[in-house]
Design a protein around this motif. Structure first.
Motif, PDB file in Angstrom:
ATOM      1  N   TYR A   1       0.785   5.362   0.260  1.00  0.00           N
ATOM      2  CA  TYR A   1       0.038   6.633   0.612  1.00  0.00           C
ATOM      3  C   TYR A   1       0.633   7.738   0.980  1.00  0.00           C
ATOM      4  O   TYR A   1       1.770   7.593   1.300  1.00  0.00           O
ATOM      5  CB  TYR A   1      -1.390   6.078   1.685  1.00  0.00           C
ATOM      6  CG  TYR A   1      -0.505   5.800   3.210  1.00  0.00           C
ATOM      7  CD1 TYR A   1      -0.295   6.558   3.927  1.00  0.00           C
ATOM      8  CD2 TYR A   1      -0.372   4.314   3.265  1.00  0.00           C
ATOM      9  CE1 TYR A   1       0.247   6.234   5.185  1.00  0.00           C
ATOM     10  CE2 TYR A   1       0.026   3.993   4.575  1.00  0.00           C
ATOM     11  CZ  TYR A   1       0.519   4.718   5.548  1.00  0.00           C
ATOM     12  OH  TYR A   1       0.998   4.351   6.479  1.00  0.00           O
ATOM     13  N   GLN A   2      -0.123   8.885   0.865  1.00  0.00           N
ATOM     14  CA  GLN A   2       0.437  10.247   1.509  1.00  0.00           C
ATOM     15  C   GLN A   2       0.032  10.384   2.815  1.00  0.00           C
ATOM     16  O   GLN A   2      -1.349  10.148   3.129  1.00  0.00           O
ATOM     17  CB  GLN A   2      -0.277  11.289   0.259  1.00  0.00           C
ATOM     18  CG  GLN A   2       0.578  11.633  -0.775  1.00  0.00           C
ATOM     19  CD  GLN A   2      -0.097  12.717  -1.563  1.00  0.00           C
ATOM     20  OE1 GLN A   2      -0.606  12.342  -2.626  1.00  0.00           O
ATOM     21  NE2 GLN A   2       0.026  13.857  -1.054  1.00  0.00           N
ATOM     22  N   ARG A   3       0.801  10.876   3.704  1.00  0.00           N
ATOM     23  CA  ARG A   3       0.215  11.132   4.960  1.00  0.00           C
ATOM     24  C   ARG A   3       0.990  12.376   5.365  1.00  0.00           C
ATOM     25  O   ARG A   3       1.894  13.080   5.341  1.00  0.00           O
ATOM     26  CB  ARG A   3       1.139   9.995   6.023  1.00  0.00           C
ATOM     27  CG  ARG A   3       0.775  10.314   7.299  1.00  0.00           C
ATOM     28  CD  ARG A   3       1.498   9.311   8.136  1.00  0.00           C
ATOM     29  NE  ARG A   3       2.961   9.312   8.111  1.00  0.00           N
ATOM     30  CZ  ARG A   3       3.702   8.659   8.589  1.00  0.00           C
ATOM     31  NH1 ARG A   3       3.361   7.297   9.079  1.00  0.00           N
ATOM     32  NH2 ARG A   3       5.025   8.545   8.307  1.00  0.00           N
TER      33      ARG A   3
ATOM     34  N   ILE B   1       0.801  -1.174  -0.205  1.00  0.00           N
ATOM     35  CA  ILE B   1      -0.149   0.039  -0.077  1.00  0.00           C
ATOM     36  C   ILE B   1       0.990   1.154  -0.036  1.00  0.00           C
ATOM     37  O   ILE B   1       1.837   1.354   0.869  1.00  0.00           O
ATOM     38  CB  ILE B   1      -0.581  -0.105   1.129  1.00  0.00           C
ATOM     39  CG1 ILE B   1      -1.743  -1.118   1.243  1.00  0.00           C
ATOM     40  CG2 ILE B   1      -1.738   1.376   1.193  1.00  0.00           C
ATOM     41  CD1 ILE B   1      -2.704  -1.464   2.309  1.00  0.00           C
TER      42      ILE B   1
ATOM     43  N   ASP C   1      -2.899   0.247  -4.009  1.00  0.00           N
ATOM     44  CA  ASP C   1      -3.219  -0.839  -2.935  1.00  0.00           C
ATOM     45  C   ASP C   1      -2.975  -2.360  -3.847  1.00  0.00           C
ATOM     46  O   ASP C   1      -3.916  -2.538  -4.686  1.00  0.00           O
ATOM     47  CB  ASP C   1      -4.573  -0.719  -2.302  1.00  0.00           C
ATOM     48  CG  ASP C   1      -4.654  -1.822  -1.296  1.00  0.00           C
ATOM     49  OD1 ASP C   1      -4.087  -2.655  -1.327  1.00  0.00           O
ATOM     50  OD2 ASP C   1      -5.711  -1.519  -0.475  1.00  0.00           O
TER      51      ASP C   1
ATOM     52  N   LYS D   1      -4.515  10.454   5.819  1.00  0.00           N
ATOM     53  CA  LYS D   1      -3.891   9.486   4.818  1.00  0.00           C
ATOM     54  C   LYS D   1      -4.648   9.546   3.605  1.00  0.00           C
ATOM     55  O   LYS D   1      -6.152   9.604   3.759  1.00  0.00           O
ATOM     56  CB  LYS D   1      -3.735   8.081   5.379  1.00  0.00           C
ATOM     57  CG  LYS D   1      -2.800   7.923   6.625  1.00  0.00           C
ATOM     58  CD  LYS D   1      -3.010   6.247   6.731  1.00  0.00           C
ATOM     59  CE  LYS D   1      -2.147   5.913   8.082  1.00  0.00           C
ATOM     60  NZ  LYS D   1      -2.357   4.515   8.212  1.00  0.00           N
ATOM     61  N   LYS D   2      -4.051   9.468   2.464  1.00  0.00           N
ATOM     62  CA  LYS D   2      -4.651   9.403   1.139  1.00  0.00           C
ATOM     63  C   LYS D   2      -4.177   8.207   0.511  1.00  0.00           C
ATOM     64  O   LYS D   2      -2.699   8.170   0.037  1.00  0.00           O
ATOM     65  CB  LYS D   2      -4.854  10.679   0.121  1.00  0.00           C
ATOM     66  CG  LYS D   2      -5.457  10.479  -1.133  1.00  0.00           C
ATOM     67  CD  LYS D   2      -5.805  11.662  -1.825  1.00  0.00           C
ATOM     68  CE  LYS D   2      -6.098  11.470  -3.227  1.00  0.00           C
ATOM     69  NZ  LYS D   2      -7.155  10.550  -3.193  1.00  0.00           N
ATOM     70  N   ILE D   3      -4.782   7.065   0.299  1.00  0.00           N
ATOM     71  CA  ILE D   3      -4.220   5.923  -0.392  1.00  0.00           C
ATOM     72  C   ILE D   3      -3.666   6.205  -1.995  1.00  0.00           C
ATOM     73  O   ILE D   3      -5.051   6.578  -2.767  1.00  0.00           O
ATOM     74  CB  ILE D   3      -5.022   4.425  -0.154  1.00  0.00           C
ATOM     75  CG1 ILE D   3      -5.006   4.083   1.301  1.00  0.00           C
ATOM     76  CG2 ILE D   3      -4.459   3.581  -1.361  1.00  0.00           C
ATOM     77  CD1 ILE D   3      -5.954   3.168   1.683  1.00  0.00           C
ATOM     78  N   LEU D   4      -2.574   5.751  -2.528  1.00  0.00           N
ATOM     79  CA  LEU D   4      -2.457   6.179  -3.914  1.00  0.00           C
ATOM     80  C   LEU D   4      -2.299   4.856  -4.529  1.00  0.00           C
ATOM     81  O   LEU D   4      -2.519   4.746  -5.962  1.00  0.00           O
ATOM     82  CB  LEU D   4      -1.019   6.621  -3.914  1.00  0.00           C
ATOM     83  CG  LEU D   4      -0.942   8.099  -3.184  1.00  0.00           C
ATOM     84  CD1 LEU D   4       0.541   8.816  -3.343  1.00  0.00           C
ATOM     85  CD2 LEU D   4      -1.816   9.138  -3.809  1.00  0.00           C
TER      86      LEU D   4
END
Length: 165
Positions: free
Chosen positions: A101-103, A99, A114, A109-112
């Protein structure tokens, strides 16, 4: 840009995860599901980072590594968003998940990306757009989740941020 040939280039292991990403070469590993070479040099002596499901990790345990802090205050980063480009290798019958993501510094968090399961026995290229339009500084986090196979693993190499950010 980080090719892991000398060190982790400012990428940091997460203190609150279950295990770590390891810097390694193919020449020092027993042949299994690991890459035969790194991506950068295409040589067994080239380095990459790797997590491996093993008897020490339970399925579902996580390893996280975080980028240096990136600033959204740069107007070019705000307008174009920026990109992270990287190569990954996920091979094995019982592989876990990757996974990305940006934190933000406020821990949003935003998942980029998966990915779960076998993705093939070769290096694959991925480019992800860095999302968001606020001025909040952020990090990119790679989270590897252990699968059920005792030898299956996930490798990363050549992590590059576009110049905008």
């Amino acid at each position: 840009h980080c090719n892991f040939e000398f060190d982790l280039c400012g990428w940091k292991q997460d203190e609150s995860d279950d295990f770590d990403w390891n810097l390694r070469t193919s020449s020092t590993t027993e042949m299994g599901t690991e890459p035969v070479t790194d991506h950068t040099l295409q040589e067994p002596s080239g380095h990459y980072i790797f997590i491996k499901s093993s008897f020490y990790q339970l399925p579902g345990q996580k390893a996280r590594i975080s980028s240096p802090v990136l600033s959204r205050r740069n107007k070019n980063c705000k307008v174009s968003g920026g990109v992270i480009l990287f190569y990954y290798h996920m091979y094995g019958a019982h592989i876990g998940s990757l996974i990305v993501y940006q934190r933000t510094m406020a821990k949003h968090k935003k998942i980029l990306l998966d990915l779960t399961g076998n993705q093939g026995n070769f290096w694959q290229r991925k480019a992800l757009i860095l999302a968001g339009d606020k001025d909040e500084d952020f990090q990119v986090v790679f989270e590897g989740i252990a699968g059920t196979g005792p030898k299956d693993g996930i490798a990363l190499d050549d992590l590059t941020f576009s110049r905008e950010c």
